[in-house]
Write an enzyme that holds these catalytic residues in place. Structure first.
Site, PDB file in Angstrom:
ATOM      1  N   ILE A 198       8.500  32.100   9.662  1.00  0.00           N
ATOM      2  CA  ILE A 198       7.021  31.519   9.416  1.00  0.00           C
ATOM      3  C   ILE A 198       6.337  32.890   9.153  1.00  0.00           C
ATOM      4  CG2 ILE A 198       6.147  31.314  11.564  1.00  0.00           C
ATOM      5  CD1 ILE A 198       5.347  29.304   8.310  1.00  0.00           C
ATOM      6  N   SER A 239       8.448  42.174  18.515  1.00  0.00           N
ATOM      7  CA  SER A 239       9.657  40.996  18.292  1.00  0.00           C
ATOM      8  C   SER A 239      10.796  41.373  18.888  1.00  0.00           C
ATOM      9  CB  SER A 239       9.786  41.052  16.585  1.00  0.00           C
ATOM     10  OG  SER A 239      11.012  39.891  16.522  1.00  0.00           O
ATOM     11  N   ARG A 240      11.418  40.398  19.546  1.00  0.00           N
ATOM     12  CA  ARG A 240      12.528  40.746  20.392  1.00  0.00           C
ATOM     13  C   ARG A 240      13.724  40.870  19.696  1.00  0.00           C
ATOM     14  NH1 ARG A 240      11.835  36.893  25.933  1.00  0.00           N
ATOM     15  NH2 ARG A 240       9.901  38.020  26.585  1.00  0.00           N
ATOM     16  N   LYS A 277      -0.219  27.580  14.797  1.00  0.00           N
ATOM     17  CA  LYS A 277      -0.214  26.417  15.174  1.00  0.00           C
ATOM     18  C   LYS A 277       1.259  25.824  15.977  1.00  0.00           C
ATOM     19  CE  LYS A 277       2.436  23.836  12.281  1.00  0.00           C
ATOM     20  NZ  LYS A 277       3.458  23.014  12.704  1.00  0.00           N
ATOM     21  N   ASP A 323       5.771  18.915  15.725  1.00  0.00           N
ATOM     22  CA  ASP A 323       5.414  20.053  15.285  1.00  0.00           C
ATOM     23  C   ASP A 323       4.931  20.047  13.855  1.00  0.00           C
ATOM     24  OD1 ASP A 323       5.799  23.313  15.375  1.00  0.00           O
ATOM     25  OD2 ASP A 323       6.870  22.570  13.701  1.00  0.00           O
TER      26      ASP A 323
END
Length: 311
Positions: A15, A37-38, A91, A169
């Site tokens: 996303i 970011s991992r 969201k 979701d």
């Protein structure tokens, strides 16, 4: 012209790459300055393992956009707000209603903006539908929201875990539109959740609601639909029927098409975020998340066949 707001993006999944990065490139009021970011990095921007490292090594950031799964996002938001950063939440804004309420209190205490986003509210036809229904007497609402989870969430196990919402979701997108366009509030009265034998969140759900004046609102969510996807909201009232299709991109009034437009939802979200920061305001509407929480409270559950990414 003031300098653009320096923004850090946390989470670089699908996303973020498909929506957040291209949308930020089109909003002059914001400048993407760092990534955390991992599992991924950015070719041209400073990239950090997590938000704590980003906050420590990029102290000039003024705002943070959180694109990580809702589980664990509370701690990330607390870290950003405590550091005096404005925060935008993808969201759903959190794994529970109460934790987001806590973030709103903390943001007020720290004097920073908190923006709990609902991207589907920014679909092209939503505000026109809201205007048409402002003075309407609602008689019935029917929501049909069906899509293919294998297409939209391949290999994403977090959506099946507690706090991941399962079929809610995508379903919460419909509820975010519903709570925006209706002229009166709604509340659930019954729910039925279908949960795969090997998962902890529903793959399908039916939600029966009522408006404050007693009009029925029926929602059906399903993650097992293949082929064309269905994202429809039909509102019957004392006026012409209002039908939103394709997640709010298209509007039909009395059967005639009135609006059909391209997806610009995330660009509008970032414009709104910049406006809220400039005005010193927050926007934290938890009505859609509360409806989902109520569905879990009221929902009768049935176990259905196990779900696997490879059919």
């Amino acid at each position: 012209m003031s300098d653009p707001i320096q923004l850090g993006l946390v989470g670089l999944g699908t996303i973020a790459r498909n929506q957040h990065l291209p949308s930020l490139a089109e909003v002059p009021a914001l400048r993407l300055a760092a990534i955390a970011s991992r599992h991924a990095g950015h070719d041209t921007l400073p990239s950090y393992h997590d938000i704590d490292e980003m906050l420590a090594k990029s102290p000039d950031l003024q705002a943070i956009s959180l694109c990580t799964p809702p589980q664990g996002r509370f701690a990330q938001a607390v870290a950003a707000i405590t550091a005096g950063k404005h925060v935008m939440l993808e969201k759903p804004p959190g794994a529970s209603v109460s934790e987001v309420e806590g973030l709103a209190r903390l943001a007020r205490a720290k004097g920073v903006t908190l923006f709990a986003t609902w991207h589907s509210r920014e679909a092209a036809a939503v505000e026109e539908a809201r205007a048409l229904l402002t003075s309407a007497a609602i008689r019935r609402v029917t929501i049909t929201w069906k899509e293919d989870v294998r297409h939209w969430h391949p290999g994403q196990e977090w959506i099946w875990e507690p706090g991941g919402l399962g079929v809610f979701d995508p379903g919460i997108n419909a509820l975010s539109i519903l709570t925006r366009i209706l002229p009166e509030p709604v509340h659930p009265v019954a729910a039925h959740l279908e949960v795969p034998q090997n998962k902890q969140a529903p793959i399908a759900a039916k939600l029966d609601m009522q408006t404050a004046s007693g009009a029925p609102v029926e929602a059906e969510f399903d993650w097992r639909q293949t082929g064309p996807q269905t994202w429809d909201i039909r509102v019957e009232s004392d006026g012409p029927e209002v039908l939103l299709r394709e997640g709010g991109a298209k509007l039909f009034v009395g059967g005639a098409e009135r609006i059909a437009a391209e997806d610009r939802e995330y660009r509008r979200l970032y414009v709104r975020f910049a406006e809220l920061i400039a005005a010193g305001e927050s926007d934290v509407d938890l009505a859609p998340l509360q409806l989902v929480a109520d569905a879990f409270l009221l929902g009768a559950q049935s176990r259905v066949e196990a779900f696997h990414d490879d059919p």
